[in-house]
Design an enzyme around this catalytic site. Sequence first.
Site, mmCIF file in Angstrom:
data_model
loop_
_atom_site.group_PDB
_atom_site.id
_atom_site.type_symbol
_atom_site.label_atom_id
_atom_site.label_comp_id
_atom_site.label_asym_id
_atom_site.label_seq_id
_atom_site.Cartn_x
_atom_site.Cartn_y
_atom_site.Cartn_z
ATOM 1 N N THR A 7 0.854 -1.175 0.000
ATOM 2 C CA THR A 7 0.000 0.000 0.000
ATOM 3 C C THR A 7 0.900 1.238 0.000
ATOM 4 O O THR A 7 1.977 1.229 0.584
ATOM 5 C CB THR A 7 -0.872 -0.018 1.270
ATOM 6 N N ASN A 27 -4.780 -4.037 -0.904
ATOM 7 C CA ASN A 27 -4.803 -4.819 0.334
ATOM 8 C C ASN A 27 -3.600 -5.743 0.426
ATOM 9 O O ASN A 27 -2.591 -5.344 0.968
ATOM 10 C CB ASN A 27 -6.118 -5.585 0.526
ATOM 11 N N GLU A 46 -9.812 -6.151 -1.126
ATOM 12 C CA GLU A 46 -10.301 -5.461 0.072
ATOM 13 C C GLU A 46 -11.450 -6.226 0.733
ATOM 14 O O GLU A 46 -11.819 -5.917 1.870
ATOM 15 C CB GLU A 46 -10.763 -4.041 -0.274
ATOM 16 N N SER A 78 -11.921 0.014 7.140
ATOM 17 C CA SER A 78 -10.549 0.229 6.690
ATOM 18 C C SER A 78 -9.755 0.876 7.805
ATOM 19 O O SER A 78 -10.286 1.673 8.576
ATOM 20 C CB SER A 78 -10.530 1.144 5.467
ATOM 21 N N SER A 79 -8.471 0.530 7.876
ATOM 22 C CA SER A 79 -7.566 1.199 8.819
ATOM 23 C C SER A 79 -6.885 2.400 8.170
ATOM 24 O O SER A 79 -6.195 3.161 8.865
ATOM 25 C CB SER A 79 -6.481 0.224 9.295
ATOM 26 N N GLY A 98 0.319 -0.163 6.102
ATOM 27 C CA GLY A 98 0.645 -1.009 7.257
ATOM 28 C C GLY A 98 -0.532 -1.749 7.844
ATOM 29 O O GLY A 98 -0.496 -2.155 9.005
#
Length: 197
Positions: A7, A27, A46, A78-79, A98
Amino acid sequence: APRGTDTTHFSIIDADGNMVSATLSVNLPYGSAFVPPGTGVLLNNEMDDFALVADAPNAYGLIGREANAPAAGKRMLSSMTPTFVRGPDRTLVIGTPGGSRIITMVLLGVLEFIDGADAMGIVSARRIHHQYLPDAISAETGALSTETVHALEAMGHTVDAGRRDWGNMHVAIWNRGTGEVEAASDPRTESGRADVR
Ligand code: DON
């Protein structure tokens, strides 16, 4: 610079004060490993960011239930945390890849910024992480002193210290008082680049 495989995050401030904080992801490596014929576009995976099976961890160890179950028209959790922070004197653009650690990394970076760190200080700071489940604190080598690890363990925490480094943070800072702009790319990886022109 060599290309990374993860990413990607861009932090940008232009001469007019326009800003971009953009995190882009397929992802996992090679995404879904599927290119629809004739498109040249690699599809992401994802879907793994959904809780595909209740209480079963996804690739990042995250566990979810109905609220993050897949459904038509729904967007997975999502982070990714592309962020702007406008302080009294300085404006920060920050983000990183990450997986589930992104949120913690950006929070640690923002705290460094609030404490007055410069761009390189922010991207270089050692990292710790906790994501509720698994119930353990992970820490990069040198992030926690032996005394701190022992103190946390005495409080009942599981500490997984000395983990390999993670993240590829990119930061741009605009000092609105002096007009100075600085940028830094995470020293953990060679695939990043920081320029001020
Ligand atoms: O949206 C998310 O939280 C994940 N798809 C991000 C994946 C990621 O950062 C992988 N990079 N190393």
